[in-house]
Each structure stands twice: as C-alpha cells, then as structure tokens.
Design an enzyme around this catalytic site. Sequence first.
Site, PDB file in Angstrom:
ATOM      1  N   HIS A 101      63.917   2.056 -82.101  1.00 39.32           N
ATOM      2  CA  HIS A 101      63.359   1.071 -81.181  1.00 39.32           C
ATOM      3  C   HIS A 101      63.095  -0.255 -81.903  1.00 39.32           C
ATOM      4  O   HIS A 101      62.750  -0.270 -83.070  1.00 39.32           O
ATOM      5  CB  HIS A 101      62.066   1.603 -80.558  1.00 39.32           C
TER       6      HIS A 101
ATOM      7  N   LEU B  56      62.533  -4.882 -81.345  1.00 42.38           N
ATOM      8  CA  LEU B  56      62.450  -6.136 -80.587  1.00 42.38           C
ATOM      9  C   LEU B  56      63.243  -7.121 -81.436  1.00 42.38           C
ATOM     10  O   LEU B  56      62.937  -7.281 -82.619  1.00 42.38           O
ATOM     11  CB  LEU B  56      60.982  -6.545 -80.500  1.00 42.38           C
ATOM     12  N   GLU B  57      64.255  -7.732 -80.865  1.00 40.19           N
ATOM     13  CA  GLU B  57      65.173  -8.506 -81.698  1.00 40.19           C
ATOM     14  C   GLU B  57      65.430  -9.903 -81.145  1.00 40.19           C
ATOM     15  O   GLU B  57      65.620 -10.070 -79.940  1.00 40.19           O
ATOM     16  CB  GLU B  57      66.503  -7.742 -81.801  1.00 40.19           C
TER      17      GLU B  57
ATOM     18  N   HIS C 282      64.218  -2.728 -77.097  1.00 37.00           N
ATOM     19  CA  HIS C 282      64.656  -1.337 -76.931  1.00 37.00           C
ATOM     20  C   HIS C 282      63.457  -0.421 -77.132  1.00 37.00           C
ATOM     21  O   HIS C 282      62.913  -0.329 -78.232  1.00 37.00           O
ATOM     22  CB  HIS C 282      65.741  -1.000 -77.969  1.00 37.00           C
TER      23      HIS C 282
ATOM     24  N   GLY D 288      73.033  -2.461 -80.326  1.00 40.92           N
ATOM     25  CA  GLY D 288      73.696  -1.998 -81.542  1.00 40.92           C
ATOM     26  C   GLY D 288      72.692  -1.780 -82.652  1.00 40.92           C
ATOM     27  O   GLY D 288      71.480  -1.803 -82.420  1.00 40.92           O
ATOM     28  N   SER D 289      73.179  -1.581 -83.864  1.00 46.28           N
ATOM     29  CA  SER D 289      72.263  -1.453 -84.998  1.00 46.28           C
ATOM     30  C   SER D 289      71.679  -2.827 -85.289  1.00 46.28           C
ATOM     31  O   SER D 289      72.199  -3.842 -84.852  1.00 46.28           O
ATOM     32  CB  SER D 289      73.008  -0.948 -86.222  1.00 46.28           C
ATOM     33  N   MET D 290      70.603  -2.858 -86.075  1.00 47.88           N
ATOM     34  CA  MET D 290      69.932  -4.133 -86.339  1.00 47.88           C
ATOM     35  C   MET D 290      70.757  -5.048 -87.239  1.00 47.88           C
ATOM     36  O   MET D 290      70.391  -6.179 -87.465  1.00 47.88           O
ATOM     37  CB  MET D 290      68.572  -3.869 -86.960  1.00 47.88           C
TER      38      MET D 290
ATOM     39  N   SER E  44      74.781  -6.602 -80.573  1.00 43.63           N
ATOM     40  CA  SER E  44      74.663  -5.888 -79.304  1.00 43.63           C
ATOM     41  C   SER E  44      75.560  -6.566 -78.265  1.00 43.63           C
ATOM     42  O   SER E  44      76.087  -7.646 -78.518  1.00 43.63           O
ATOM     43  CB  SER E  44      73.200  -5.939 -78.835  1.00 43.63           C
TER      44      SER E  44
ATOM     45  N   HIS F 152      75.629   3.515 -74.378  1.00 45.42           N
ATOM     46  CA  HIS F 152      74.287   2.918 -74.441  1.00 45.42           C
ATOM     47  C   HIS F 152      74.023   2.173 -75.743  1.00 45.42           C
ATOM     48  O   HIS F 152      73.020   1.507 -75.881  1.00 45.42           O
ATOM     49  CB  HIS F 152      73.214   3.990 -74.222  1.00 45.42           C
TER      50      HIS F 152
END
Lengths: 142, 494
Positions: free
Chosen positions: B216, B218-219, B248, B392-394, B398, B417
């Site tokens: 999870h 916040l980006e 997420h 996507g990954s950090m 995404s 997803h």
Amino acid sequence: MPKYRFLEGIVTADLAFEATGKDLNDLFTNAALAVLESQARLETIEPKVTKKVVLEHADIEELLFDFLNEIIFFKDAEQLIFKTVKVAITKDGKYKLTAQFKGEKIDQKKHKLGNDLKAVTMHQFKVEETTKGWRCQVVIDI
Amino acid sequence: MNEGNQESGTSGMRALAKKVRENVWDIPTSAKPGMLVPGRIFASEKLMQLMDDAVFEQLTNVACLPGIVKYAHCMPDAHSGYGFPIGGVAAFDPEKNGVISPGGIGFDINCGMRLITTTLTEKDVMPKIKELVDTLYNRVPAGVGGKGFLKLSKGEFTEVMRAGSKWCVENSHGWDEDLERTEDSGCIAWANPDKVSDRALQRGIAQLGTLGSGNHYLEIQVAEKIFDEKVAKKLGITSNDQICVMVHCGSRGFGHQVATDYLKVFLNKMKDYGITVRDRELACAPFNSKEGQDYFQAMACAANAAFANRQVILHRVRECFSKIFNTPADDLGMHLVYDVAHNVAKVEEHKVDGKTRKLVMHRKGATRCFGPGRKEIAPIYRDIGQPVILGGSMETGSYLLLGTEKAMEETWGSTAHGSGRTMSRTKAKHMVRGENLQKEMEKRGIYVRTVSYSGLAEEAGFAYKPISDVVDVMHNLGISKKIVWLTPRGNVKG
C-alpha cells in the site's frame, strides 16, 4: 533447531513460516514469536503491558488459528505489540489455552517495525505431531 | 475435507496450459478431477514464465467450485495467493448453486486504487517534493500502529459501514463530485452492519484514513506518456508533465476481520451444503444460502469502509497540497479521476450464451473494466467506458486504462490490477536493504518515506513483473486500452 523459520516458495506476496516445539506449549510460543517478530523487532519492545488470552477448541489447528489471530487483533484494536508470550495448553476433551503476552503500545519512532499483518490464512495451514514433538506451517496475509 | 495440495504435481497444471491464440492460454477440464470449466490465462509467453507454478494449481482448484460459469480466469499480473490466485476472476451462477467465497475476494476487502489530478507540473512540484512527501508522511498515517486522525463513535463507524464515501462527503471529508467518480458511488447499498462482528468493529474503528503497509502507498506521480489524448483530457490529464496522486489501500483491520470471521463460518458450514474444496482458503457457501447472504452483506460494509478510507485520505492529500502550495485544493484542480476496487464480489448482469444472467462476480487482484454504456459507470464516463487504475511497483510506474466492450465478452468486464509480484518478500529483503534502496531511489529522482525499512525492501521494483508487459497484453487483446503511463516522483509507504 531454530524455533521458527520463514519459508520461501509457498506464497509470493504473503508471509509463510514454520515453527516447531517439543510440546504444544512450545509450538504455540514459537509460532507466536514468528508472528510478533514479523510485526516488529522484539528487542525494540519493552514489556510494559500484560494481556491475557483464554481460548478453547476441540481442534488443535483451529486453536492455533484463533490464537495467532489474537496477536493481530491486539495490534489493530489496542495498538499493542508484544515482546514475550507464555502459553499453557491443557486437554480435557477440548484443548484449553491460557496465554500471557507482554509488550507495549506501538511507537513508530521507537519500534523497528515490519509489516502490518492482515490475517492468518488457512492456506496450507498445518499443525502436526512429529517424532521430535510438534510442527506447524502458517501463511499470513500481508 | 480434501486438503489437496500444491506439492502434488505443481508443475503439472502449468504444462497442461495450451496456447489458444496470442496472449490466451487454456487449461482443459480434463486436467484435474472435478474441474467444471476450463482455466483461462491471459498472458504473454514471458509473463507465463514469470507466474509461479502454484498459480496454475490454484486456478484449476477454482474451476472446481460449484456453479462456476464459463472459465476460471487469470489476469496477466497473476501470482499465487491463498485459495484463489491473485489476479483471479470467477463468476458463479446463483441459480445453479453458485457460491460466494471469501478467498475469492481476499482478506483486504475492497483493496483498491484512487487517482487524483492536479494542475501542477513537474517543474512546480520537484523543488518542493521533499517538503510535500514529508508533509503527506506526517499527515496520512501509515504502517503498523498508524492510527487514524478521526475519532469515531461506534454509531458513526456503523454509518461509515452503511454509507461509505457518502458519509465522508456529508461530514466535510470530500467534495460532492468525488462520489460519482468512485466505483458504486462509494456506497454499496446492500451493506448490513448487523452482519458484522464486534471484533471487526474494534479492529477498524481507529483506522479510518490510514494506509496500512505491504504494497500500500500514496504516490506523487507524473503523467509520463499519454497514449490517447482525447480520452486522457476527458479524465483530466492534459499534458505529459502533469502531477497526479495515486492512493493504494483497502479496508484495513475491519475488512480483514470480516473476512476472517466468515472464513470460519464457511469452513464449519460447508459439509452441510455438501461442498468439498481442495484448499481451506476456498471455503465457500451457496450465494443464496443464509451464510452466503450474511457474508455478502458484511463484505459490503467492509467495501464501504474501504471507499471511506480512501476518501478521507484524498481529503488529507488535498489539505497537504493546499498547505504546501498555499492555494485552495480546487484551484489546484485536485479532482478525483476515479476510485476502483480490485478485491470484491458483486452481482452483475452478463451475457451467457446469448442470454442475460445475474452472476456473482469475484475479482481478487483484478479490476472491473466495463465498456461504454453500462449503467454501473458514472454518467460522466458512461460514453467512454470505465476508467481503470493499475498500480505498479514504487519504482516503475502505473497506468490509467479504459474498459472496453471486448472486456465484456472476454473477461466479464475485468482486467489486471497491477504488475504482480514475482519474488517472495523474504527473498527481496535478502537482496536489498531498505535504507540503501531509499538512497538509490532518491538518486533516481524518487523520494520515499517509510515506516518500515524492511517493508520498503520487500517492495523493491525487481520483486515485480514489468507492468508495461501486463498492460500490453490486455491492450493488445482489446480488453483495456492504454490511456496514460504515470511514473513516480515521491512515495509514502507503510
């Protein structure tokens, strides 16, 4: 023999471990320590608060499932993480468990934290008697 | 109970997958005794290789569940889960003893994604990225022990279960327009708090507006590449230096406890319904049984709590941006693009052999991606199709996608997803230290704050499949169209 070890090749995104014990008290203690260790480094926690858990179940697997879920419950409902645990299980028809946890309120600055565990899953969940005592396998949803 | 296991013939199911056309593979019903429908996997050859063997075993277990219709579907980002694979989509016909299964939804009920636009550009934000991420980190609770900033009474939390995002907007934690930009308008109508345990309430009551941990986040992101300018504009993204925010997270301890409670209920009840399953995490009950209905109503409470959780976070994000840029959030164009659920069950109408049927749709690590015209899509987007957010990954970025008519025929209106893990958390942690990863990422222009360095290491980009490969499979099949690729600049992790 280590008390517990984290396993690879069981699940990709979650956490799998096996724990062993010479008897049920030992097994449940070691399984609880595996769960506690994945929440936070135990050496960073002080035993300031005591919580008692009493459970009973006819089935040993369901007893372990409920017992480990208690740790996750305390983390969310009371923001408590634990350093130590003492377990006493008796069998009189049903298994009866009494456990005592010692720990403290979560402090994100003080504790070296790991994962916020979601749930104990029943995925390939096992408790079995071995020649040396007892063994369990557990997958925790992260 | 048949504790069928993955030890027996793990690679067997994979070997039985036959390519039927580009990016589509089937495992026939002859593969395993009890399979009622074939398994269908959407993946390139490369992504097939990146899926672990247990995916195929789990998919074929799902294909054995009562009342399953057409296929047990598997999305290109799939990896093994508990019971169902993550990336699983399965529909059950309630008229044919079709079931509902908590393991087909996941413990994190209504885990989902939320994308927010701004009118800020990369140039505006990068000089303040540290201040911004630090503020978000301090203001949006994350990780173990991250306690929500709202003090709710039991009565208020019960209202959250019933009303979801609507409760938030009514209590000044959002804008009216946020509701129509949320799947189900952020409020599932059949939620019934009477079906929820007190334990679930106790776990959830202090956690509204918290991120949690694991994957999870916040980006802060930049719209790196726009594939369809017309649609992107309609969704609020107009230039390829535009700053967006992605969230997420899910239903937190509340939803996890609802799932735990009903897993136990179903395990004890299955024998009464004559159901046997190959893994206890596939525990299920007929949708039209008392237990099935109870879970469906409790699950909706958790789904509403998750919508509310992301809504409260959105409101906090607006406050933080407003503070840092000294401008009201509406002047910063901080509109919600959409909020999607990727762990949930719903009753949906679909065409089966030319006839419209009501099916119990399970999506676990899969996103609804309805094509244009469906009544479930908010009026503002109904003519273009449902927006879909793939996290996507950090490290890699995404995607914003759009649902299609083709998805309705191929996947019950569903798509992937995210990118999906390829490596276990334990292994990732052995490969990199969180502190080092944080420094490396900062050098590459991604500023990360985390509650847990070990958790950060577990989320390293190399532990995931390449998201562009996942997106391309679904784009090339016409299931979900690429609209915007977003890349990370700042990240708050639990």
